[in-house]
Design a protein around this motif. Structure first.
Motif, short mmCIF file in Angstrom:
data_model
loop_
_atom_site.label_atom_id
_atom_site.label_comp_id
_atom_site.label_asym_id
_atom_site.label_seq_id
_atom_site.Cartn_x
_atom_site.Cartn_y
_atom_site.Cartn_z
N ILE A 50 -1.56 -18.07 -8.61
CA ILE A 50 -1.69 -19.48 -8.97
C ILE A 50 -1.89 -20.34 -7.72
CG2 ILE A 50 -0.45 -21.47 -9.91
CD1 ILE A 50 0.84 -19.57 -11.92
N CYS A 51 -1.19 -19.99 -6.64
CA CYS A 51 -1.35 -20.74 -5.39
C CYS A 51 -2.75 -20.58 -4.81
CB CYS A 51 -0.31 -20.29 -4.38
SG CYS A 51 1.39 -20.75 -4.79
N GLY A 52 -3.38 -19.43 -5.06
CA GLY A 52 -4.76 -19.24 -4.65
C GLY A 52 -4.92 -18.33 -3.44
N PRO A 53 -6.17 -18.07 -3.05
CA PRO A 53 -6.44 -17.19 -1.90
C PRO A 53 -5.73 -17.67 -0.64
CG PRO A 53 -8.47 -17.69 -3.10
CD PRO A 53 -7.40 -18.59 -3.66
N GLY A 54 -5.31 -16.73 0.14
CA GLY A 54 -4.57 -17.07 1.36
C GLY A 54 -3.09 -17.16 1.09
N TRP A 55 -2.71 -18.08 0.22
CA TRP A 55 -1.30 -18.23 -0.12
C TRP A 55 -0.76 -17.00 -0.85
CZ3 TRP A 55 0.97 -21.54 2.68
CH2 TRP A 55 0.36 -22.75 3.03
N HIS A 56 -1.60 -16.39 -1.68
CA HIS A 56 -1.16 -15.20 -2.40
C HIS A 56 -0.71 -14.11 -1.43
CE1 HIS A 56 -1.91 -11.17 -4.20
NE2 HIS A 56 -1.28 -11.70 -5.23
N ALA A 57 -1.49 -13.88 -0.38
CA ALA A 57 -1.13 -12.86 0.59
C ALA A 57 0.20 -13.17 1.26
CB ALA A 57 -2.25 -12.73 1.64
N LEU A 58 0.43 -14.43 1.59
CA LEU A 58 1.68 -14.82 2.24
C LEU A 58 2.87 -14.63 1.30
CD1 LEU A 58 3.17 -16.06 4.65
CD2 LEU A 58 2.70 -18.32 3.66
N VAL A 59 2.72 -15.06 0.05
CA VAL A 59 3.81 -14.94 -0.92
C VAL A 59 4.16 -13.47 -1.17
CG1 VAL A 59 4.44 -15.30 -3.34
CG2 VAL A 59 3.32 -17.13 -2.06
N VAL A 60 3.14 -12.63 -1.34
CA VAL A 60 3.38 -11.21 -1.61
C VAL A 60 3.97 -10.52 -0.39
CG1 VAL A 60 2.27 -9.01 -2.15
CG2 VAL A 60 1.63 -11.06 -3.41
N ALA A 61 3.49 -10.87 0.81
CA ALA A 61 4.01 -10.24 2.02
C ALA A 61 5.49 -10.54 2.20
CB ALA A 61 3.22 -10.73 3.24
N VAL A 62 5.85 -11.82 2.04
CA VAL A 62 7.24 -12.22 2.30
C VAL A 62 8.15 -11.91 1.12
CG1 VAL A 62 8.75 -14.16 2.84
CG2 VAL A 62 6.49 -14.01 3.91
N ALA A 63 7.80 -12.43 -0.07
CA ALA A 63 8.68 -12.26 -1.22
C ALA A 63 8.56 -10.87 -1.82
CB ALA A 63 8.35 -13.32 -2.28
N GLY A 64 7.32 -10.34 -1.92
CA GLY A 64 7.15 -9.01 -2.49
C GLY A 64 7.61 -7.92 -1.56
N GLY A 65 7.08 -7.91 -0.34
CA GLY A 65 7.50 -6.90 0.63
C GLY A 65 8.98 -7.02 0.97
N GLY A 66 9.42 -8.27 1.15
CA GLY A 66 10.85 -8.47 1.43
C GLY A 66 11.72 -8.03 0.27
N GLY A 67 11.24 -8.27 -0.97
CA GLY A 67 12.01 -7.84 -2.14
C GLY A 67 12.16 -6.33 -2.20
N LEU A 68 11.12 -5.59 -1.82
CA LEU A 68 11.19 -4.13 -1.81
C LEU A 68 12.17 -3.64 -0.73
CD1 LEU A 68 7.42 -3.41 -2.32
CD2 LEU A 68 9.24 -2.59 -3.81
N LEU A 69 12.16 -4.29 0.41
CA LEU A 69 13.11 -3.91 1.47
C LEU A 69 14.55 -4.18 1.02
CD1 LEU A 69 11.25 -5.23 4.65
CD2 LEU A 69 11.35 -2.90 3.78
N VAL A 70 14.76 -5.32 0.39
CA VAL A 70 16.10 -5.64 -0.11
C VAL A 70 16.52 -4.66 -1.21
CG1 VAL A 70 17.47 -7.36 -1.36
CG2 VAL A 70 15.97 -8.07 0.51
N ALA A 71 15.59 -4.30 -2.09
CA ALA A 71 15.91 -3.36 -3.17
C ALA A 71 16.33 -2.02 -2.60
CB ALA A 71 14.70 -3.19 -4.08
N GLY A 72 15.65 -1.56 -1.55
CA GLY A 72 16.04 -0.30 -0.92
C GLY A 72 17.41 -0.37 -0.30
N LEU A 73 17.73 -1.50 0.35
CA LEU A 73 19.04 -1.66 0.97
C LEU A 73 20.14 -1.73 -0.07
CD1 LEU A 73 20.79 -2.15 3.47
CD2 LEU A 73 20.25 -4.60 3.27
#
Length: 210
Positions: free
Chosen positions: A180-203
């Motif tokens: 919804i935020c659009g190109p560019g922002w999508h990558a930032l949101v997924v990198a921080v919230a998505g990737g960070g969420g996976l790291l937190v889930a593993g911990l």
């Protein structure tokens, strides 16, 4: 006659129950992969690949860091393959202790991941011609992340795993918000919230396992 150590242990019901629970815990550890090994490779993959995409294809077409256009997509493809192979090996080593329906479920679930990513890659490669770079990045990134979220939700339904369901829902919502935020922002949101969420889930999974 003097009691043996085993006899004295099982004469105490509380101690016997504790021993049974310890054995169950040890068995679960043997057949369940370390959550860090299952989630962290994907989390690092998303942090790196989508981080590169954000730096190369920033909001409003801005280039925050100059790099060849092929770098972000190539990094995403290579790291996704590496993470898939690594987690497949880890899961396979744990699955060798399991037989019967659970083993078949795990095998079919793993095949579903491979089939899903292969199908999307073929479809996207066929429809990518003519799309601008920003839309191309959003198509590949949003599509792949959507598949991951759905597969985690499906896995949660198969194994009745509440934590996996929460993770799948979080990834799906994160992906929707980024698109919804659009190109560019999508990558930032997924990198921080998505990737960070996976790291937190593993911990969190590792701490619960301990």
């Amino acid at each position: 006659m003097a009691s043996t150590e085993h006899e004295s242990t099982f004469d105490d019901p509380v101690q016997a129950l504790r021993l049974i629970e310890d054995e169950r815990t040890n068995t679960r550890r043997q057949v369940t992969p370390d959550p860090r090994l299952m989630y962290w490779p994907w989390g690092l993959t998303w942090l790196i690949s989508f981080g590169l995409s954000f730096l190369r294809y920033g909001p409003d077409g801005r280039i925050l860091v100059s790099m060849p256009e092929w770098v972000p997509l190539t990094a995403l493809t290579v790291l996704l393959a590496a993470a898939g192979i690594f987690t497949g090996i880890v899961g396979g080593r744990s699955a060798r202790h399991i037989e019967g329906p659970s083993s078949r479920q795990g095998m079919m679930y793993g095949i579903s991941w491979s089939a899903g990513f292969t199908a999307l890659a073929i479809i996207f490669s066929r429809v990518s011609d003519g799309l601008p770079d920003s839309a191309l990045s959003l198509l590949w990134g949003g599509g792949m992340v959507a598949l991951v979220g759905v597969l985690y939700l499906a896995g949660a339904a198969v194994w009745d795993d509440r934590d996996m369901f929460v993770l799948g829902a979080w990834i799906s919502l994160t992906n929707i918000a980024g698109v919804i935020c659009g190109p560019g922002w999508h990558a930032l949101v997924v990198a921080v919230a998505g990737g960070g969420g996976l790291l937190v889930a593993g911990l969190v999974g590792w701490l619960q396992r301990r």
